[in-house]
Design a protein around this motif. Structure first.
Motif, PDB file in Angstrom:
ATOM      1  N   ILE A   1       0.834  -1.205   0.000  1.00  0.00           N
ATOM      2  CA  ILE A   1       0.000   0.000   0.000  1.00  0.00           C
ATOM      3  C   ILE A   1       0.873   1.261   0.000  1.00  0.00           C
ATOM      4  O   ILE A   1       2.082   1.217   0.219  1.00  0.00           O
ATOM      5  CB  ILE A   1      -0.957   0.027   1.213  1.00  0.00           C
ATOM      6  CG1 ILE A   1      -0.166  -0.010   2.522  1.00  0.00           C
ATOM      7  CG2 ILE A   1      -1.923  -1.150   1.131  1.00  0.00           C
ATOM      8  CD1 ILE A   1      -1.039   0.176   3.758  1.00  0.00           C
ATOM      9  N   ARG A   2       0.226   2.401  -0.253  1.00  0.00           N
ATOM     10  CA  ARG A   2       0.925   3.683  -0.282  1.00  0.00           C
ATOM     11  C   ARG A   2       1.472   4.039   1.109  1.00  0.00           C
ATOM     12  O   ARG A   2       0.924   3.595   2.133  1.00  0.00           O
ATOM     13  CB  ARG A   2      -0.025   4.795  -0.738  1.00  0.00           C
ATOM     14  CG  ARG A   2      -0.622   4.593  -2.107  1.00  0.00           C
ATOM     15  CD  ARG A   2      -1.559   5.726  -2.466  1.00  0.00           C
ATOM     16  NE  ARG A   2      -2.619   5.919  -1.458  1.00  0.00           N
ATOM     17  CZ  ARG A   2      -3.601   6.807  -1.570  1.00  0.00           C
ATOM     18  NH1 ARG A   2      -3.657   7.592  -2.635  1.00  0.00           N
ATOM     19  NH2 ARG A   2      -4.508   6.918  -0.626  1.00  0.00           N
ATOM     20  N   GLU A   3       2.513   4.863   1.149  1.00  0.00           N
ATOM     21  CA  GLU A   3       3.124   5.252   2.416  1.00  0.00           C
ATOM     22  C   GLU A   3       2.142   6.003   3.309  1.00  0.00           C
ATOM     23  O   GLU A   3       2.183   5.892   4.530  1.00  0.00           O
ATOM     24  CB  GLU A   3       4.358   6.124   2.162  1.00  0.00           C
ATOM     25  CG  GLU A   3       5.536   5.367   1.572  1.00  0.00           C
ATOM     26  CD  GLU A   3       6.759   6.242   1.431  1.00  0.00           C
ATOM     27  OE1 GLU A   3       6.695   7.424   1.859  1.00  0.00           O
ATOM     28  OE2 GLU A   3       7.772   5.772   0.882  1.00  0.00           O
ATOM     29  N   GLN A   4       1.247   6.785   2.700  1.00  0.00           N
ATOM     30  CA  GLN A   4       0.354   7.617   3.506  1.00  0.00           C
ATOM     31  C   GLN A   4      -0.819   6.834   4.109  1.00  0.00           C
ATOM     32  O   GLN A   4      -1.589   7.392   4.902  1.00  0.00           O
ATOM     33  CB  GLN A   4      -0.191   8.787   2.684  1.00  0.00           C
ATOM     34  CG  GLN A   4      -1.030   8.393   1.479  1.00  0.00           C
ATOM     35  CD  GLN A   4      -0.222   8.372   0.212  1.00  0.00           C
ATOM     36  OE1 GLN A   4       0.888   7.863   0.200  1.00  0.00           O
ATOM     37  NE2 GLN A   4      -0.782   8.927  -0.866  1.00  0.00           N
ATOM     38  N   ASP A   5      -0.972   5.582   3.728  1.00  0.00           N
ATOM     39  CA  ASP A   5      -2.079   4.788   4.264  1.00  0.00           C
ATOM     40  C   ASP A   5      -1.620   3.904   5.420  1.00  0.00           C
ATOM     41  O   ASP A   5      -0.518   3.332   5.383  1.00  0.00           O
ATOM     42  CB  ASP A   5      -2.684   3.913   3.165  1.00  0.00           C
ATOM     43  CG  ASP A   5      -3.419   4.731   2.130  1.00  0.00           C
ATOM     44  OD1 ASP A   5      -4.424   5.370   2.498  1.00  0.00           O
ATOM     45  OD2 ASP A   5      -2.989   4.754   0.957  1.00  0.00           O
ATOM     46  N   GLU A   6      -2.471   3.773   6.418  1.00  0.00           N
ATOM     47  CA  GLU A   6      -2.157   2.969   7.602  1.00  0.00           C
ATOM     48  C   GLU A   6      -2.541   1.511   7.379  1.00  0.00           C
ATOM     49  O   GLU A   6      -3.690   1.213   7.042  1.00  0.00           O
ATOM     50  CB  GLU A   6      -2.913   3.507   8.821  1.00  0.00           C
ATOM     51  CG  GLU A   6      -2.380   4.807   9.387  1.00  0.00           C
ATOM     52  CD  GLU A   6      -1.012   4.617  10.030  1.00  0.00           C
ATOM     53  OE1 GLU A   6      -0.761   3.542  10.613  1.00  0.00           O
ATOM     54  OE2 GLU A   6      -0.189   5.541   9.920  1.00  0.00           O
ATOM     55  N   PRO A   7      -1.598   0.574   7.566  1.00  0.00           N
ATOM     56  CA  PRO A   7      -1.911  -0.860   7.403  1.00  0.00           C
ATOM     57  C   PRO A   7      -2.607  -1.416   8.647  1.00  0.00           C
ATOM     58  O   PRO A   7      -2.009  -2.144   9.450  1.00  0.00           O
ATOM     59  CB  PRO A   7      -0.516  -1.484   7.216  1.00  0.00           C
ATOM     60  CG  PRO A   7       0.404  -0.585   7.991  1.00  0.00           C
ATOM     61  CD  PRO A   7      -0.167   0.811   7.862  1.00  0.00           C
ATOM     62  N   ASN A   8      -3.870  -1.076   8.813  1.00  0.00           N
ATOM     63  CA  ASN A   8      -4.600  -1.464  10.015  1.00  0.00           C
ATOM     64  C   ASN A   8      -5.863  -2.256   9.671  1.00  0.00           C
ATOM     65  O   ASN A   8      -6.189  -2.467   8.498  1.00  0.00           O
ATOM     66  CB  ASN A   8      -4.960  -0.228  10.848  1.00  0.00           C
ATOM     67  CG  ASN A   8      -5.652   0.851  10.014  1.00  0.00           C
ATOM     68  OD1 ASN A   8      -6.370   0.529   9.052  1.00  0.00           O
ATOM     69  ND2 ASN A   8      -5.438   2.110  10.367  1.00  0.00           N
ATOM     70  N   ASP A   9      -6.578  -2.682  10.707  1.00  0.00           N
ATOM     71  CA  ASP A   9      -7.794  -3.481  10.522  1.00  0.00           C
ATOM     72  C   ASP A   9      -8.869  -2.718   9.753  1.00  0.00           C
ATOM     73  O   ASP A   9      -9.640  -3.318   8.992  1.00  0.00           O
ATOM     74  CB  ASP A   9      -8.348  -3.931  11.876  1.00  0.00           C
ATOM     75  CG  ASP A   9      -7.467  -4.964  12.562  1.00  0.00           C
ATOM     76  OD1 ASP A   9      -6.610  -5.553  11.863  1.00  0.00           O
ATOM     77  OD2 ASP A   9      -7.634  -5.184  13.778  1.00  0.00           O
ATOM     78  N   ALA A  10      -8.911  -1.419   9.950  1.00  0.00           N
ATOM     79  CA  ALA A  10      -9.925  -0.622   9.245  1.00  0.00           C
ATOM     80  C   ALA A  10      -9.694  -0.669   7.739  1.00  0.00           C
ATOM     81  O   ALA A  10     -10.652  -0.781   6.953  1.00  0.00           O
ATOM     82  CB  ALA A  10      -9.883   0.828   9.745  1.00  0.00           C
ATOM     83  N   LEU A  11      -8.433  -0.628   7.320  1.00  0.00           N
ATOM     84  CA  LEU A  11      -8.148  -0.696   5.882  1.00  0.00           C
ATOM     85  C   LEU A  11      -8.428  -2.093   5.347  1.00  0.00           C
ATOM     86  O   LEU A  11      -8.915  -2.241   4.218  1.00  0.00           O
ATOM     87  CB  LEU A  11      -6.692  -0.301   5.608  1.00  0.00           C
ATOM     88  CG  LEU A  11      -6.271  -0.289   4.134  1.00  0.00           C
ATOM     89  CD1 LEU A  11      -7.163   0.642   3.318  1.00  0.00           C
ATOM     90  CD2 LEU A  11      -4.803   0.118   3.988  1.00  0.00           C
ATOM     91  N   VAL A  12      -8.145  -3.112   6.148  1.00  0.00           N
ATOM     92  CA  VAL A  12      -8.480  -4.486   5.739  1.00  0.00           C
ATOM     93  C   VAL A  12      -9.965  -4.599   5.453  1.00  0.00           C
ATOM     94  O   VAL A  12     -10.387  -5.104   4.397  1.00  0.00           O
ATOM     95  CB  VAL A  12      -8.062  -5.501   6.831  1.00  0.00           C
ATOM     96  CG1 VAL A  12      -8.671  -6.874   6.534  1.00  0.00           C
ATOM     97  CG2 VAL A  12      -6.554  -5.609   6.910  1.00  0.00           C
ATOM     98  N   GLU A  13     -10.786  -4.115   6.387  1.00  0.00           N
ATOM     99  CA  GLU A  13     -12.235  -4.188   6.216  1.00  0.00           C
ATOM    100  C   GLU A  13     -12.698  -3.365   5.015  1.00  0.00           C
ATOM    101  O   GLU A  13     -13.599  -3.770   4.281  1.00  0.00           O
ATOM    102  CB  GLU A  13     -12.934  -3.708   7.493  1.00  0.00           C
ATOM    103  CG  GLU A  13     -12.731  -4.643   8.685  1.00  0.00           C
ATOM    104  CD  GLU A  13     -13.402  -4.125   9.936  1.00  0.00           C
ATOM    105  OE1 GLU A  13     -14.173  -3.133   9.838  1.00  0.00           O
ATOM    106  OE2 GLU A  13     -13.176  -4.708  11.019  1.00  0.00           O
ATOM    107  N   GLU A  14     -12.068  -2.217   4.803  1.00  0.00           N
ATOM    108  CA  GLU A  14     -12.436  -1.370   3.664  1.00  0.00           C
ATOM    109  C   GLU A  14     -12.132  -2.074   2.340  1.00  0.00           C
ATOM    110  O   GLU A  14     -12.941  -2.051   1.406  1.00  0.00           O
ATOM    111  CB  GLU A  14     -11.672  -0.048   3.743  1.00  0.00           C
ATOM    112  CG  GLU A  14     -12.009   0.930   2.624  1.00  0.00           C
ATOM    113  CD  GLU A  14     -11.252   2.236   2.745  1.00  0.00           C
ATOM    114  OE1 GLU A  14     -11.035   2.884   1.702  1.00  0.00           O
ATOM    115  OE2 GLU A  14     -10.867   2.606   3.885  1.00  0.00           O
TER     116      GLU A  14
END
Length: 555
Positions: A491-504
C-alpha cells in the motif's frame, strides 16, 4: 435390476444413442431447439408433470408444469422478438432461484437466443465486464439487485421482475408482468445447428480477466449422459441440485440437464443453511441430491438437526472440489445413501465420474472414470501420456472424444491446448483401471467452498482501490471451505496498514467483484516476491500461507 457395467456401456456407446432421442436434428439440417428438447418434447407425453417445484424467500411454495413452462417461455420469446432480440443474441439474468429465472432461460432458448447467467453475488464491476464482453442485449433483474446496475457502463436494455409500485420500477426499460404476461403464448421455436451457442458462460483464469466460454448445442449429448449415468436420474426422482444457476454446474445440471430428461428440478431461493436444507429435503421429498462437498460438510457439522426431519435420499452426488472420504462415510451412516464424486469444468462439462447407474470399481478419493465419449489421459512435462501409478496433468484427447464440445475461449487469446490435447490444469494420478485420482491444480486457480476463483480478478479489483500499489492473491488451506482467498498487498506510504483498511478493502472487493471471492485475509507487505524479470512468484506466497497454519490449525 442389475446395473450395467461401465466397461460394457463404454464398449457400445456412441453419441447417436442419445441424439436419436431428440426431437430435432442435432448433427444435420434443419437443426435443433434446446427449449423443445427440454420442455415441449415432454408436454406431448405428460403435460401436467412438474418441470419445477420451488420455494421463494418468503416461504411460499409452488410448481410449474411442463405445459405451463411451454406457454410462458413462448410469451417470453415473443417479448424478446418485440424488442428486436433473436437468434444468437445474449440475454442475461441477474436473478435468484425463482420461476422467472427458469422462464427466462427457456424463453431465450426458444427464441434461438443465447442465455447468459450472472451470479447474484457479483458486484457491479463483474457484471459490467461480462455484459460488455458479450454484447448482451437485455439484462433481467429484481429490486434487490437493481442498485448494482447504477455503476455499470454501457448498460443494455433492462427488465425488472417487480411490481409497478416499486421505487425503481420507473427506472427500468421494461417490467416483467407488463412486457411478458401480455404476449401471445404461441411461438415457433428457432432452430440452431450443433456448433451454434445456446449458453454464454465465463470462467475464472489465473491471468487477466475471466474468459468467455460459449456452449454449443452439441453439448446436450454430454449433459444427457451425465444426468442419466452419473447422477443416475430416474423419472420418479425428486431431484435437487443445490448449485446456483449463476454458475456452470447449476445451469448445466440443475436446469438444462434434468429438464432434458423430462424430470422435475427444484429451486430454493433461500441461502444455504443446514436447517433450511434439511427442511427443504423433507418438504419436497428429495430423493436425488447434488451439491459441493462444502454443503455436505455443513450438514455433517449440524448432524444433530438431522433427527428433526424425515429424509429419504436414494442417491447423492458431489462436484466442485474433491470429496472427502469422511463425508462419504457420514452420508452412508446417516442417510444410508451413497454419495459419488464427479469432476468437470465450465469449458468441458463433467468429464470424469463415479457413476450411480453403472457398476464399476470404486477407489477412495478418486474422481472416477471418463464420461462416455471422452478419452482422458495424464501428461508429463513433455506432454507424453504417463504410465499407471504416475502423476501428470489431466487432459482430454480431443481427437478421440466425440462428446467434447469446448470451442475455445471468447474475448481471450489463451489457448489451453497442446496438439490434440485439451489441458485441464489439474494434476492427477493415473490408475491402472482407467480412472484418475485428483492431486491438485498446476496453476493458481483457487477453489473455495466449491467456487473456482481466479486470483487475477481479485488482484485487479484490489488495484482499483487508491490505497493499493500491488497485490497478490493465493489460496490458503481451510478445513471448512477447502481454501480461502488470502491477499498480500503493498500500500501507499500515507495509508495505515490497520484493521480498518483491511475491512475497507474486503468490502470494496465484495461490492466491485463478488461476495464469494473477496479475500478473507489480507496481509500488508512491503514487497511481493518476483523473478528477476519482474514476474510474480505466487508459489512462494502459497507456501507462506500454508506455513502460517503451523501451530494454529486451519483458518
Amino acid at each position: 435390476m442389475t446395473e450395467q457395467t461401465y466397461q460394457d456401456y463404454i464398449a457400445k456407446f456412441t453419441p447417436q444413442m442419445i441424439e436419436s432421442q431428440f426431437s430435432g436434428q442435432l448433427s444435420e439440417a434443419p437443426g435443433i431447439n434446446v427449449c423443445v428438447e427440454s420442455c415441449d418434447r415432454h408436454v406431448q407425453q405428460n403435460p401436467d408433470k412438474a418441470a419445477l417445484r420451488y420455494q421463494r424467500i418468503d416461504g411460499s411454495k409452488g410448481e410449474l408444469s411442463f405445459a405451463e413452462l411451454q406457454r410462458r417461455s413462448a410469451q417470453f420469446a415473443n417479448m424478446l422478438k418485440s424488442q428486436g432480440i433473436g437468434k444468437g443474441d445474449r440475454v442475461a439474468c441477474l436473478l435468484p432461484r425463482t420461476p422467472e429465472l427458469l422462464i427466462a432461460v427457456l424463453g431465450t432458448l426458444r427464441a434461438g437466443g443465447v442465455y447468459q447467467p450472472l451470479f447474484t453475488a457479483f458486484g457491479s464491476g463483474a457484471i459490467e465486464y461480462r455484459l460488455n464482453c458479450a454484447g448482451s442485449k437485455l439484462i433481467i433483474t429484481n429490486p434487490e439487485q437493481w442498485p448494482k446496475l447504477a455503476d455499470v457502463k454501457n448498460l443494455p436494455k433492462t427488465m425488472l421482475v417487480a411490481d409497478s409500485s416499486e421505487a425503481c420500477a420507473s427506472e427500468s426499460d421494461l417490467l416483467w408482468q407488463q412486457a411478458v404476461d401480455s404476449q401471445d403464448d404461441q411461438f415457433e421455436p428457432v432452430l440452431i445447428g450443433q456448433d451454434e451457442p445456446f449458453l454464454q458462460m465465463f470462467t475464472s483464469g489465473t491471468t487477466g480477466k475471466s474468459k468467455g466460454v460459449v456452449v454449443p448445442a452439441k453439448a446436450l449429448v454430454s449433459f444427457w449422459t451425465y444426468m442419466e449415468l452419473a447422477i443416475g436420474l430416474r423419472d420418479e426422482d425428486n431431484y435437487w441440485n443445490v448449485a446456483d444457476p449463476g454458475w456452470a454446474y447449476g445451469l448445466y445440471y440443475a436446469v438444462v440437464g434434468p429438464l432434458l430428461l423430462g424430470c422435475t428440478t427444484h429451486f430454493n431461493e433461500h441461502g444455504f443453511t443446514a436447517d433450511n436444507t434439511y427442511a427443504f429435503m423433507q418438504e419436497f421429498e428429495i430423493t436425488n441430491l447434488a451439491a459441493a462437498p462444502t454443503a455436505y460438510r455443513l450438514l455433517m457439522a449440524n448432524e444433530a438437526q438431522r433427527a428433526d426431519y424425515n429424509i429419504n435420499l436414494r442417491v447423492a452426488s458431489s462436484a466442485g472440489e474433491p470429496l472427502n472420504p469422511e463425508v462419504a462415510n457420514w452420508m452412508d451412516r446417516v442417510f444410508s445413501c451413497p454419495v459419488r464424486d464427479h469432476y468437470g469444468q465450465t469449458e468441458t462439462g463433467m468429464t470424469a465420474c463415479n457413476y450411480h447407474a453403472l457398476d464399476h470399481e470404486e477407489h477412495v478419493a478418486c474422481m472416477g472414470f471418463p464420461m462416455p465419449g471422452y478419452r482422458l489421459v495424464a501428461l508429463d512435462d513433455e506432454f507424453n501420456e504417463v504410465e499407471p501409478g504416475q502423476t501428470g496433468q489431466l487432459a482430454v484427447d480431443v481427437s478421440q472424444s466425440p462428446q467434447f464440445f469446448f470451442m475455445g475461449y471468447s474475448f481471450s487469446d489463451k489457448k489451453p491446448y497442446h496438439g490434440n490435447y485439451y489441458l485441464t490444469g489439474d494434476m492427477v494420478i493415473r490408475n491402472a483401471d482407467g480412472s484418475h485420482s485428483y492431486t491438485g491444480r498446476d496453476d493458481d486457480i483457487i477453489t473455495s467452498a466449491g467456487y473456482r476463483i481466479g486470483p487475477a480478478d481479485v488482484e485487479s479489483t484490489l488495484l482499483e482501490h487508491p490505497a493499493v500499489i500491488e497485490s497478490a492473491v493465493v489460496a490458503k488451506p481451510c478445513e471448512k471451505r477447502g481454501s480461502i482467498v488470502k491477499a498480500y498487498a503493498v500500500i501507499r506510504e500515507q495509508d495505515e496498514p490497520n484493521d480498518a483498511l483491511v475491512e475497507e478493502l474486503q468490502q470494496y472487493v465484495r461490492n466491485r467483484l463478488s461476495t464469494h471471492s473477496f479475500p478473507r485475509e489480507i496481509e500488508f507487505v512491503t514487497e511481493l516476491p518476483k523473478t528477476p524479470s519482474g514476474k510474480l512468484q505466487r508459489f512462494l506466497l502459497r507456501q507462506r500461507a500454508v506455513d502460517e497454519l503451523d501451530g494454529q490449525g486451519a483458518a
